[in-house]
Design a protein around this motif. Sequence first.
Motif, PDB file in Angstrom:
ATOM      1  N   SER A 176      20.618  24.061  39.424  1.00 54.29           N
ATOM      2  CA  SER A 176      21.837  24.334  38.909  1.00 54.29           C
ATOM      3  C   SER A 176      23.218  23.686  39.130  1.00 54.29           C
ATOM      4  CB  SER A 176      21.915  25.923  39.786  1.00 54.29           C
ATOM      5  OG  SER A 176      20.907  26.841  39.003  1.00 54.29           O
ATOM      6  N   THR A 197      22.373  30.472  44.211  1.00 52.92           N
ATOM      7  CA  THR A 197      21.105  30.271  44.423  1.00 52.92           C
ATOM      8  C   THR A 197      20.411  28.791  43.848  1.00 52.92           C
ATOM      9  OG1 THR A 197      20.345  31.507  42.688  1.00 52.92           O
ATOM     10  CG2 THR A 197      20.651  32.675  44.622  1.00 52.92           C
ATOM     11  N   ASP A 198      19.482  28.353  44.101  1.00 47.62           N
ATOM     12  CA  ASP A 198      18.674  27.236  43.574  1.00 47.62           C
ATOM     13  C   ASP A 198      17.699  27.768  42.618  1.00 47.62           C
ATOM     14  OD1 ASP A 198      17.526  25.013  42.802  1.00 47.62           O
ATOM     15  OD2 ASP A 198      16.701  24.447  44.474  1.00 47.62           O
ATOM     16  N   VAL A 251      22.202  25.902  49.579  1.00 45.71           N
ATOM     17  CA  VAL A 251      22.012  25.219  48.128  1.00 45.71           C
ATOM     18  C   VAL A 251      22.628  23.601  48.244  1.00 45.71           C
ATOM     19  CG1 VAL A 251      22.818  25.145  45.648  1.00 45.71           C
ATOM     20  CG2 VAL A 251      22.666  27.465  47.203  1.00 45.71           C
ATOM     21  N   GLU A 252      21.323  23.013  47.895  1.00 50.97           N
ATOM     22  CA  GLU A 252      21.516  21.477  47.916  1.00 50.97           C
ATOM     23  C   GLU A 252      22.151  21.032  46.744  1.00 50.97           C
ATOM     24  OE1 GLU A 252      20.386  19.735  50.501  1.00 50.97           O
ATOM     25  OE2 GLU A 252      19.463  21.503  51.624  1.00 50.97           O
ATOM     26  N   LEU A 311      29.270  25.588  46.075  1.00 53.68           N
ATOM     27  CA  LEU A 311      27.845  26.023  46.471  1.00 53.68           C
ATOM     28  C   LEU A 311      27.874  26.714  47.617  1.00 53.68           C
ATOM     29  CD1 LEU A 311      27.996  23.125  44.898  1.00 53.68           C
ATOM     30  CD2 LEU A 311      26.139  22.381  46.496  1.00 53.68           C
ATOM     31  N   SER A 369      20.044  20.350  43.834  1.00 51.40           N
ATOM     32  CA  SER A 369      19.576  21.502  43.171  1.00 51.40           C
ATOM     33  C   SER A 369      19.820  21.390  41.566  1.00 51.40           C
ATOM     34  CB  SER A 369      19.960  22.703  43.685  1.00 51.40           C
ATOM     35  OG  SER A 369      21.107  23.273  43.178  1.00 51.40           O
ATOM     36  N   GLY A 373      21.320  29.496  38.794  1.00 54.89           N
ATOM     37  CA  GLY A 373      21.996  29.626  39.866  1.00 54.89           C
ATOM     38  C   GLY A 373      23.411  30.312  39.973  1.00 54.89           C
TER      39      GLY A 373
END
Length: 465
Positions: A182, A207-208, A176-177, A172, A180, A449
């Motif tokens: 993706s 990315t998310d 980015v959580e 990640l 998320s 993502g």
Amino acid sequence: MSDTYLELVNSGPAAAVAKKLGLPRPAPLRRTDADAVDQPLTPGPVLVLSDSASTGEADAVAADLLSWDLDVRRDTRLGDHDRWGAVVVVLTGLTHPAQLSEPALTLGSVLRKLAPSGRVVTLSRTAPPALAAPSGDDVDPAPAAARHGVDGFLRSVAKELRAGATGNGLVLADGVEVSSVSVRGGLRFLLSARSAFVDGQLLTVGTDAGTEPADWRRPLTGAVAVVTGAARGIGAEVVRVLARDGAQVLGVDVPAAGEALSAVMNAVGGTALQLDVTADDAADRILDVARSRFGHLDLVVHNAGILRDKLLANMTPEKFEALLAVNIAAPLRMNETFAAPGTLGGQAVAPRIVSLASTSGIAGNRGQTNYAAAKAGIIGMTRALAGPMSRTGGTANAVAPGFIETDMTATVPAVARQIARRTSSLQQGGLPVDVAEAIAFLASPQAGGINGQTLRVCGQMVVGQ
């Protein structure tokens, strides 16, 4: 083409002989059964582990897994006759390599209880850049070592797994959580039977940008896809899997393959287009047919390719140049149209371009200088397209198959074919459906993502990384 050796060593007297002699015993892999709608995501409960700094994110991952009706555990207790379907190791909080010891050793303590075709999946963070940041600040070596260390750890774990189990990772980007779309989409793919021949690989979620599908089993519902080289082999299987996942499909192949192409497309209710992809107007003709038939085009799968193998000392200009024309020049030319803003997407999914690379393009292969150059070119093209595609809300990615059981590989001499099969961690060749499943995932809305990357579908071959 079937792997007779795999069948022999998994049944009857031959299995006992192979075990006694210490011969390779590849396990049958758990793959998606299109007729089994309710096939479980994993073959047993899921254990979620973490380093001490990642407990909160591990709890979030466990909660997401629970939302998929999985049996999720946070401790290693298991019934005597039970097996773990998967182990997810959350390492997103690592700041020093020493923090890896506890979760790594805990993972090691449960591996003997991993089910056949089980999964190990790591979640970690991208390593800081190797060079000083533009501000002039130096990079702290400890977090860089810890995060990069996960790569080597995961790839080595994957080589130790048995009975068709695989190990893969999601990396990640900062910010980015773990919850998320993706990340969840990537985790679901790697846990599932769809990733049967993906092993020892790490996918970066940059990315998310993903979108959660209304139905995880049919994430491409409403999408329109074009697949080149669709008449046979991997291309035909890509058509079938995209259609299974809900897409309407336009299949393209040369006129000489017209009968086979029609059979493939009729089987899925798709549209056949006889076309040479090296034609200057190939992209325009594909776009015209897609728009007239379906109203739009969302996904492009560049699968068409040829082989013209020769040692370089024996290579002719005709063989070298013909291969480059089909395998890399044609996708480059078509992408001038497909990657232009407003051409793809805007309907069920954002624009997607997925191209077929090869492990030959990563590690090279004797007698394939032209093929390896073209497939390495696909990887370079994919990286370069990532920026333009992201600005249209889309992605460009590639899939690099290893040894796949096709009519083409059936022509490989018997000894070389057996060596190619047994030199992966899974000790067998993949099937066309394995490649198709990876393509379908990268084409899906939840993979938004993931951009500019090449996913190897090779059973963790010894070549390359």
